[in-house]
Design an enzyme around this catalytic site. Structure first.
Site, PDB file in Angstrom:
ATOM      1  N   LEU A   8      38.094  31.706  34.712  1.00 59.76           N
ATOM      2  CA  LEU A   8      37.947  30.617  35.682  1.00 59.76           C
ATOM      3  C   LEU A   8      37.206  31.159  36.910  1.00 59.76           C
ATOM      4  O   LEU A   8      37.646  32.126  37.520  1.00 59.76           O
ATOM      5  CB  LEU A   8      39.315  30.073  36.106  1.00 59.76           C
ATOM      6  CG  LEU A   8      40.225  29.491  35.022  1.00 59.76           C
ATOM      7  CD1 LEU A   8      41.355  28.685  35.649  1.00 59.76           C
ATOM      8  CD2 LEU A   8      39.447  28.605  34.074  1.00 59.76           C
ATOM      9  N   ALA A  10      35.237  28.691  39.104  1.00 61.03           N
ATOM     10  CA  ALA A  10      34.556  27.526  39.684  1.00 61.03           C
ATOM     11  C   ALA A  10      34.898  27.316  41.150  1.00 61.03           C
ATOM     12  O   ALA A  10      34.234  26.561  41.846  1.00 61.03           O
ATOM     13  CB  ALA A  10      34.892  26.278  38.877  1.00 61.03           C
ATOM     14  N   ARG A  15      37.127  30.527  52.130  1.00 58.96           N
ATOM     15  CA  ARG A  15      37.574  31.466  53.165  1.00 58.96           C
ATOM     16  C   ARG A  15      36.771  32.763  53.193  1.00 58.96           C
ATOM     17  O   ARG A  15      36.941  33.581  54.091  1.00 58.96           O
ATOM     18  CB  ARG A  15      39.070  31.768  52.984  1.00 58.96           C
ATOM     19  CG  ARG A  15      39.950  30.657  53.521  1.00 58.96           C
ATOM     20  CD  ARG A  15      41.415  30.951  53.237  1.00 58.96           C
ATOM     21  NE  ARG A  15      41.764  30.616  51.862  1.00 58.96           N
ATOM     22  CZ  ARG A  15      42.869  31.035  51.255  1.00 58.96           C
ATOM     23  NH1 ARG A  15      43.708  31.840  51.889  1.00 58.96           N
ATOM     24  NH2 ARG A  15      43.137  30.680  50.016  1.00 58.96           N
ATOM     25  N   THR A  79      43.141  23.834  37.925  1.00 60.63           N
ATOM     26  CA  THR A  79      42.967  24.813  36.852  1.00 60.63           C
ATOM     27  C   THR A  79      43.058  24.167  35.470  1.00 60.63           C
ATOM     28  O   THR A  79      42.383  24.598  34.532  1.00 60.63           O
ATOM     29  CB  THR A  79      44.016  25.934  36.979  1.00 60.63           C
ATOM     30  OG1 THR A  79      45.316  25.330  37.126  1.00 60.63           O
ATOM     31  CG2 THR A  79      43.755  26.819  38.176  1.00 60.63           C
ATOM     32  N   GLY A 101      38.189  34.891  37.727  1.00 62.34           N
ATOM     33  CA  GLY A 101      37.064  35.718  38.193  1.00 62.34           C
ATOM     34  C   GLY A 101      37.329  36.408  39.510  1.00 62.34           C
ATOM     35  O   GLY A 101      36.625  37.348  39.875  1.00 62.34           O
ATOM     36  N   ASN A 225      40.894  35.850  48.173  1.00 64.40           N
ATOM     37  CA  ASN A 225      40.504  34.574  48.788  1.00 64.40           C
ATOM     38  C   ASN A 225      39.704  34.780  50.064  1.00 64.40           C
ATOM     39  O   ASN A 225      38.988  33.898  50.497  1.00 64.40           O
ATOM     40  CB  ASN A 225      41.754  33.733  49.111  1.00 64.40           C
ATOM     41  CG  ASN A 225      42.469  33.304  47.847  1.00 64.40           C
ATOM     42  OD1 ASN A 225      41.851  32.767  46.937  1.00 64.40           O
ATOM     43  ND2 ASN A 225      43.752  33.583  47.773  1.00 64.40           N
ATOM     44  N   ASN A 375       7.904  80.224  48.953  1.00 69.17           N
ATOM     45  CA  ASN A 375       8.565  80.060  50.234  1.00 69.17           C
ATOM     46  C   ASN A 375       7.753  79.097  51.086  1.00 69.17           C
ATOM     47  O   ASN A 375       6.589  79.348  51.358  1.00 69.17           O
ATOM     48  CB  ASN A 375       8.696  81.415  50.939  1.00 69.17           C
ATOM     49  CG  ASN A 375       9.694  81.321  52.082  1.00 69.17           C
ATOM     50  OD1 ASN A 375       9.572  80.453  52.956  1.00 69.17           O
ATOM     51  ND2 ASN A 375      10.681  82.190  52.083  1.00 69.17           N
ATOM     52  N   ALA A 378       8.844  76.665  57.910  1.00 65.54           N
ATOM     53  CA  ALA A 378       9.312  75.549  58.741  1.00 65.54           C
ATOM     54  C   ALA A 378       8.153  74.629  59.123  1.00 65.54           C
ATOM     55  O   ALA A 378       7.039  75.084  59.388  1.00 65.54           O
ATOM     56  CB  ALA A 378       9.978  76.090  59.992  1.00 65.54           C
ATOM     57  N   ALA A 421       0.375  80.793  59.055  1.00 62.29           N
ATOM     58  CA  ALA A 421       1.033  79.772  59.879  1.00 62.29           C
ATOM     59  C   ALA A 421      -0.008  78.932  60.616  1.00 62.29           C
ATOM     60  O   ALA A 421      -1.047  79.429  61.028  1.00 62.29           O
ATOM     61  CB  ALA A 421       1.962  80.446  60.872  1.00 62.29           C
TER      62      ALA A 421
HETATM   63  C1  UD1 Z   1      47.138  28.965  40.620  1.00 65.95           C
HETATM   64  C2  UD1 Z   1      48.386  28.554  39.858  1.00 65.95           C
HETATM   65  C3  UD1 Z   1      49.601  29.158  40.528  1.00 65.95           C
HETATM   66  C4  UD1 Z   1      49.465  30.670  40.634  1.00 65.95           C
HETATM   67  C5  UD1 Z   1      48.157  31.030  41.345  1.00 65.95           C
HETATM   68  C6  UD1 Z   1      47.934  32.504  41.290  1.00 65.95           C
HETATM   69  C7  UD1 Z   1      47.853  26.349  38.977  1.00 65.95           C
HETATM   70  C8  UD1 Z   1      48.056  24.908  39.108  1.00 65.95           C
HETATM   71  N1  UD1 Z   1      48.461  27.125  39.861  1.00 65.95           N
HETATM   72  O1  UD1 Z   1      47.231  28.471  41.938  1.00 65.95           O
HETATM   73  O2  UD1 Z   1      50.787  28.842  39.784  1.00 65.95           O
HETATM   74  O3  UD1 Z   1      50.573  31.201  41.345  1.00 65.95           O
HETATM   75  O4  UD1 Z   1      47.050  30.397  40.690  1.00 65.95           O
HETATM   76  O5  UD1 Z   1      46.850  32.828  42.106  1.00 65.95           O
HETATM   77  O6  UD1 Z   1      47.167  26.788  38.083  1.00 65.95           O
HETATM   78  N2  UD1 Z   1      39.697  27.265  39.668  1.00 65.95           N
HETATM   79  C9  UD1 Z   1      38.674  26.615  38.991  1.00 65.95           C
HETATM   80  N3  UD1 Z   1      38.610  25.273  39.037  1.00 65.95           N
HETATM   81  C10 UD1 Z   1      39.514  24.516  39.709  1.00 65.95           C
HETATM   82  C11 UD1 Z   1      40.547  25.177  40.399  1.00 65.95           C
HETATM   83  C12 UD1 Z   1      40.619  26.554  40.347  1.00 65.95           C
HETATM   84  O7  UD1 Z   1      37.838  27.251  38.363  1.00 65.95           O
HETATM   85  O8  UD1 Z   1      39.372  23.290  39.690  1.00 65.95           O
HETATM   86  C13 UD1 Z   1      39.748  28.725  39.620  1.00 65.95           C
HETATM   87  C14 UD1 Z   1      39.539  29.366  40.982  1.00 65.95           C
HETATM   88  O9  UD1 Z   1      38.201  29.682  41.184  1.00 65.95           O
HETATM   89  C15 UD1 Z   1      40.413  30.600  40.888  1.00 65.95           C
HETATM   90  C16 UD1 Z   1      41.503  30.215  39.921  1.00 65.95           C
HETATM   91  O10 UD1 Z   1      41.032  29.093  39.207  1.00 65.95           O
HETATM   92  O11 UD1 Z   1      39.724  31.694  40.332  1.00 65.95           O
HETATM   93  C17 UD1 Z   1      42.806  29.877  40.610  1.00 65.95           C
HETATM   94  O12 UD1 Z   1      42.583  28.856  41.533  1.00 65.95           O
HETATM   95  P1  UD1 Z   1      43.352  28.826  42.907  1.00 65.95           P
HETATM   96  O13 UD1 Z   1      43.024  27.573  43.600  1.00 65.95           O
HETATM   97  O14 UD1 Z   1      43.189  30.114  43.615  1.00 65.95           O
HETATM   98  O15 UD1 Z   1      44.863  28.825  42.390  1.00 65.95           O
HETATM   99  P2  UD1 Z   1      45.975  27.778  42.685  1.00 65.95           P
HETATM  100  O16 UD1 Z   1      45.651  26.505  41.992  1.00 65.95           O
HETATM  101  O17 UD1 Z   1      46.247  27.796  44.117  1.00 65.95           O
HETATM  102 CA    CA Z   2      44.986  30.555  45.174  1.00 64.16          CA
END
Ligand code: UD1
Ligand code: CA
Length: 454
Positions: A8, A10, A15, A79, A101, A225, A375, A378, A421
């Site tokens: 994942l 995306a 931040r 996710t 990722g 993050n 050699n 300098a 030199a």
């Molecule tokens: C998610 C988990 C949470 C866990 C946490 C660990 C879910 C709903 N929650 O939290 O239980 O404790 O990770 O870090 O899954 N991403 C996408 N597309 C999206 C949303 C996210 O590709 O639509 C990717 C982000 O780029 C990231 C990863 O998924 O790499 C996790 O997303 P993030 O928003 O950090 O995690 P949470 O949803 O807060």
């Molecule tokens: Ca997160």
């Protein structure tokens, strides 16, 4: 069951405050997602699936030469929604390992444990217990310790918020389950998102046990993050590399003050002083010593080489027992033979210097070929550039180049020749000859230096 890795990637990484997609930000000189890809390649030969969104074009351009399956997630709706986009490319008889990722330091042994735990029932979850679990999804277990569901921080009750075992987000799950459950996900929750984590409750409802696997430590499941977390993981990663080197017999004067951004291969009894940065692949032979404050990139140093303080060395090969620095700059395409000495404020570029030759002070050697036992005094300068073209200087074995010499290339100094030199060498020098182009010294008597009027 074939293993397929889904990454994942995306998320926007707001931040980070950056125009570079978050997963391309480096840890140890390699993009975060590059670390994840390396781990994936050690687990399976199947092509990894990358789910991209923000900065997808930049990401694809960076990995243009890699064999990857790209899946776009146009809007980041959670996710679960991200994995839903990947369904069409997931063979239903595969086991899917879902990675992030922006979680770069996961160890391969931990991932192997997770994959093995999914072998029996098809679903395993990587968890970790944290002193401060805020922000994370909490693992809810029943009285027997079986996993029941994951509740996101924003949806959790006061009791649930006290749980310290959290979801790392990393899981292994049969594609067949994803095909069944992902289309059924609902977004009625505090964030209005499709939670991948809701698959856990769906599994329990279907009577499928979810195996919990505990991560070896919090660092390996830490996601990035912001720049502070990136810096924290950078230090952790450098520490891991330093410890590996020390276990292999390398002396690090301070393991907290060496940075390896690439691959460092060391022989026996190598010693590295403080504040040294290595980049790319660097090979250090037995007994090599690196002084403080050096920068070494893509170089091969043979046994016994000593690099003294504040030396910069890039794309160079250094022969056994040579001594370089302090304050030397060795530039790309330089090949130094054994027992060569390069001293302070000497720059060497695209040159070969053979065994036992010395360039000890304040010189520029560019596009040159220097034989053995030469050699170079300098302040010697190879005048290699005419404003349009570069020209070569050849100095044959045992020649002696006096101080403050200019060698106007193309030019050749024959074997055993001596350059006096202060000479400007514009024509080839025959072997064994002495060449001198110096204005004869005059002495003027009674000279009065100008004085300022008071
Ligand atoms: C998610 C988990 C949470 C866990 C946490 C660990 C879910 C709903 N929650 O939290 O239980 O404790 O990770 O870090 O899954 N991403 C996408 N597309 C999206 C949303 C996210 O590709 O639509 C990717 C982000 O780029 C990231 C990863 O998924 O790499 C996790 O997303 P993030 O928003 O950090 O995690 P949470 O949803 O807060
Ligand atoms: Ca997160």
């Amino acid at each position: 069951m074939d293993l397929c890795v889904c990454i994942l990637a995306a998320g926007q990484g707001k931040r980070m405050n950056s125009s570079l997609p978050k997963v391309l930000h480096p840890i140890g000189g390699q993009p975060m997602i590059g670390h994840v890809l390396v781990a994936a390649s050690q687990l399976t030969t199947a092509r990894p699936v990358i789910i991209h969104g923000h900065g997808g074009a930049q990401l694809q351009a960076f990995y243009a030469n890699h064999d990857l399956i790209w899946v776009a997630q146009e809007a980041q709706l959670g996710t679960g929604h991200a994995m839903l986009q990947a369904l069409p490319v997931l063979p239903s008889d595969a086991l899917v390992l879902i990675l992030y990722g922006d979680v770069p330091l996961l160890s391969v042994p931990t991932l192997r444990r997770l994959v093995n735990a999914a072998e029996a029932d098809g679903f395993s979850l990587l968890t970790v217990t944290l002193d401060d679990p805020s922000g994370y999804g909490r693992i809810v277990r029943d009285a027997h310790g079986h996993i029941l569901r994951i509740v996101e921080h924003k949806d959790a009750s006061a009791d649930e918020l006290r749980l310290r075992e959290v979801n790392t987000g990393i899981m292994a799950i049969r594609a067949e389950f994803l095909h069944r459950w992902l289309p059924a996900l609902r977004s009625e929750n505090a964030q209005g998102e499709y939670y991948l984590t809701d698959c856990v409750a769906m599994a329990v409802e279907a009577g499928i046990p979810v195996a919990g696997v505990t991560a070896a430590n919090a660092v390996e499941v830490t996601g990035v993050n912001d720049r502070q977390q990136q810096a924290m993981l950078e230090r952790a990663f450098q520490r891991i590399q330093a410890e590996e080197l020390m276990r292999g017999g390398v002396t690090l004067r301070d393991p907290a003050r060496v940075d390896i951004r690439g691959e460092l291969v060391c022989g026996r009894d190598v010693c590295v002083d403080v504040n040294v940065v290595f980049e790319g692949r660097v090979v250090l032979g037995d007994g090599v010593r690196i002084g403080p404050g050096c920068f070494i990139r893509e170089a091969v140093l043979s046994e016994g080489v000593e690099v003294l303080a504040n030396t910069v060395l890039e794309q160079a090969t250094v022969g056994a027992n040579s001594k370089i620095g302090p304050f030397a700059r060795i530039r790309p395409e330089t090949v130094l033979g054994p027992d060569v000495h390069i001293g302070n404020f000497v720059e060497v570029k695209k040159s070969a210097i053979a065994a036992g030759s010395k360039v000890n002070h304040l010189s520029y050697i560019g596009d040159a070929e220097i034989g053995q036992a030469v050699n170079v005094g300098a302040g010697t300068i190879t005048c290699n550039y005419d404003g349009a073209y570069k020209h070569r200087t050849v100095i044959e074995d045992e020649a002696f180049i006096g101080s403050d010499t200019q060698l106007v290339a193309p030019v050749r100094v024959g074997k055993g020749a001596t350059v006096a030199a202060g000479t400007t060498v514009t024509e080839d020098v025959e072997p064994g000859r002495l060449v001198i182009s110096r204005v004869r010294q005059k002495t003027i008597a009674g000279y009065q230096r100008p004085r300022k009027n008071k």
